[in-house]
Design an enzyme around this catalytic site. Sequence first.
Site, mmCIF file in Angstrom:
data_model
loop_
_atom_site.group_PDB
_atom_site.id
_atom_site.type_symbol
_atom_site.label_atom_id
_atom_site.label_comp_id
_atom_site.label_asym_id
_atom_site.label_seq_id
_atom_site.Cartn_x
_atom_site.Cartn_y
_atom_site.Cartn_z
ATOM 1 N N GLY A 19 0.833 -1.207 0.000
ATOM 2 C CA GLY A 19 0.000 0.000 0.000
ATOM 3 C C GLY A 19 0.864 1.251 0.000
ATOM 4 O O GLY A 19 0.676 2.168 -0.811
ATOM 5 N N LYS A 20 1.842 1.267 0.911
ATOM 6 C CA LYS A 20 2.781 2.394 0.985
ATOM 7 C C LYS A 20 3.579 2.532 -0.308
ATOM 8 O O LYS A 20 3.769 3.635 -0.821
ATOM 9 C CB LYS A 20 3.836 2.118 2.063
ATOM 10 C CG LYS A 20 3.501 2.486 3.438
ATOM 11 C CD LYS A 20 4.798 2.283 4.241
ATOM 12 C CE LYS A 20 4.578 2.261 5.700
ATOM 13 N NZ LYS A 20 5.809 2.068 6.450
ATOM 14 N N ASP A 74 8.133 5.578 8.096
ATOM 15 C CA ASP A 74 7.558 4.953 9.277
ATOM 16 C C ASP A 74 6.321 5.754 9.619
ATOM 17 O O ASP A 74 6.367 6.981 9.736
ATOM 18 C CB ASP A 74 8.533 4.873 10.459
ATOM 19 C CG ASP A 74 8.091 3.762 11.410
ATOM 20 O OD1 ASP A 74 8.023 2.597 10.962
ATOM 21 O OD2 ASP A 74 7.764 4.047 12.580
ATOM 22 N N PHE A 159 -5.383 1.094 2.336
ATOM 23 C CA PHE A 159 -4.903 -0.063 3.097
ATOM 24 C C PHE A 159 -4.997 0.269 4.592
ATOM 25 O O PHE A 159 -5.437 1.353 4.967
ATOM 26 C CB PHE A 159 -3.460 -0.428 2.687
ATOM 27 C CG PHE A 159 -2.439 0.626 3.055
ATOM 28 C CD1 PHE A 159 -2.251 1.736 2.242
ATOM 29 C CD2 PHE A 159 -1.679 0.527 4.213
ATOM 30 C CE1 PHE A 159 -1.311 2.722 2.576
ATOM 31 C CE2 PHE A 159 -0.732 1.494 4.554
ATOM 32 C CZ PHE A 159 -0.552 2.599 3.728
ATOM 33 N N GLY A 160 -4.536 -0.661 5.413
ATOM 34 C CA GLY A 160 -4.442 -0.410 6.858
ATOM 35 C C GLY A 160 -5.761 0.047 7.472
ATOM 36 O O GLY A 160 -6.810 -0.575 7.287
ATOM 37 N N ASP A 162 -7.462 2.718 6.802
ATOM 38 C CA ASP A 162 -8.230 3.656 5.963
ATOM 39 C C ASP A 162 -9.754 3.504 6.097
ATOM 40 O O ASP A 162 -10.457 4.516 6.165
ATOM 41 C CB ASP A 162 -7.818 3.518 4.487
ATOM 42 C CG ASP A 162 -6.519 4.265 4.178
ATOM 43 O OD1 ASP A 162 -6.230 5.276 4.851
ATOM 44 O OD2 ASP A 162 -5.796 3.840 3.256
HETATM 45 P P1 ITT Z 1 7.332 -1.204 6.242
HETATM 46 O O1 ITT Z 1 7.942 -1.024 7.617
HETATM 47 O O2 ITT Z 1 7.881 -2.384 5.523
HETATM 48 O O3 ITT Z 1 7.353 0.052 5.441
HETATM 49 P P2 ITT Z 1 4.893 -1.513 7.748
HETATM 50 O O4 ITT Z 1 3.442 -1.649 7.368
HETATM 51 O O5 ITT Z 1 5.407 -2.489 8.770
HETATM 52 O O6 ITT Z 1 5.757 -1.562 6.415
HETATM 53 P P3 ITT Z 1 5.079 0.704 9.601
HETATM 54 O O7 ITT Z 1 5.804 -0.011 10.669
HETATM 55 O O8 ITT Z 1 5.462 2.117 9.270
HETATM 56 O O9 ITT Z 1 5.147 -0.047 8.214
HETATM 57 O O10 ITT Z 1 3.530 0.660 10.000
HETATM 58 C C1 ITT Z 1 2.621 1.454 9.314
HETATM 59 C C2 ITT Z 1 1.207 0.981 9.642
HETATM 60 O O11 ITT Z 1 0.392 2.118 9.961
HETATM 61 C C3 ITT Z 1 0.564 0.346 8.415
HETATM 62 O O12 ITT Z 1 0.823 -1.043 8.359
HETATM 63 C C4 ITT Z 1 -0.908 0.676 8.643
HETATM 64 O O13 ITT Z 1 -1.471 -0.229 9.558
HETATM 65 C C5 ITT Z 1 -0.845 2.051 9.296
HETATM 66 N N1 ITT Z 1 -0.871 3.107 8.262
HETATM 67 C C6 ITT Z 1 0.158 3.930 7.897
HETATM 68 N N2 ITT Z 1 -0.203 4.719 6.871
HETATM 69 C C7 ITT Z 1 -1.473 4.398 6.584
HETATM 70 C C8 ITT Z 1 -2.390 4.845 5.625
HETATM 71 O O14 ITT Z 1 -2.057 5.757 4.707
HETATM 72 N N3 ITT Z 1 -3.604 4.311 5.615
HETATM 73 C C9 ITT Z 1 -3.950 3.365 6.497
HETATM 74 N N4 ITT Z 1 -3.155 2.865 7.430
HETATM 75 C C10 ITT Z 1 -1.908 3.367 7.482
#
Ligand code: ITT
Length: 202
Positions: A19-20, A74, A159-160, A162
Site C-alpha cells: 500500500g505504501k 515509518d 490499506f491499513g 483507511d
Molecule cells: P514497512 O515497515 O515495511 O514500510 P509496515 O506496514 O510495517 O511496512 P510501519 O511499521 O510504518 O510499516 O507501519 C505502518 C502501519 O500504519 C501500516 O501497516 C498501517 O497499519 C498504518 N498506516 C500507515 N499509513 C497508513 C495509511 O495511509 N492508511 C492506512 N493505514 C496506514
Amino acid sequence: MPQSFSPQQQIVLASGNQGKIKEIQAILAPHPILAQSHFNVPEAEETATTFIENALIKARNAALHCQLPALADDSGLVVDALNGAPGVISARYAGVGSSDQDNVQKLLTELAGVPEAERTARFMCVIVFMRHAEDPVPLIAQGVWEGRILTAAIGTHGFGYDPVFWIPSHHCTSAELSATLKNTLSHRAQALQQLKHLLLTA
Ligand code: ITT
C-alpha cells in the site's frame, strides 16, 4: 536536487508494505524508486519507540545492503482515547503477522463505547532519506493527517486503517477517497512534498 543528486538517480524504498509502496511511487513519479524486495534486502527490525528512529533504522539498512540512496516511511495511527496507541506498532497492533482487518477489529474493540467526540485520531508519517548508510545528515520530513475513528468500516480503497479513518473535511473515510485524492491529502503526501522541497534546497 543537490548537485550530487540527479533526477535519474535510483532510490531504494525501504518498505515491504505494498500500500505504501504504491502511494510513494505515485507521489514521487517519475523519479525511479525501487522497493527493497527488488534487491532482496532483509527486513530491518523496528526496535525503536518513535517513528523517526524506526524510519532511520529502515533507511540505513536498505542503503547498506543496496549501496544506494534510500528512502524509508515509518507511519501509523495515533488515537487520543488510547493514549496514542497503536502508534509505532500500528502494523502489528493485533500481534505479529496480523492482517489489516485484524488490526482494525482490535482498534474497534479497544474503542467500544467511546463517544464520537472522543474518537479523535491522526495518521503520522515520518519519511527519511539517506544518501548512503553513513549519511550524518539524513533528510527528515513529517506529515500529519487529522481525523476520527468510526465504529465500523466503510470503503475499499487504500490499506491499513483507511476504512475506519473519517476525514471531516471530505465527509468520507480515507478508504472512500480515490488514490489520486488520498495522495494529495494524506500524512504521507504531506511528508513527501516536504521531502521534495528539502531535496531541492539541501
Ligand atoms: P514497512 O515497515 O515495511 O514500510 P509496515 O506496514 O510495517 O511496512 P510501519 O511499521 O510504518 O510499516 O507501519 C505502518 C502501519 O500504519 C501500516 O501497516 C498501517 O497499519 C498504518 N498506516 C500507515 N499509513 C497508513 C495509511 O495511509 N492508511 C492506512 N493505514 C496506514
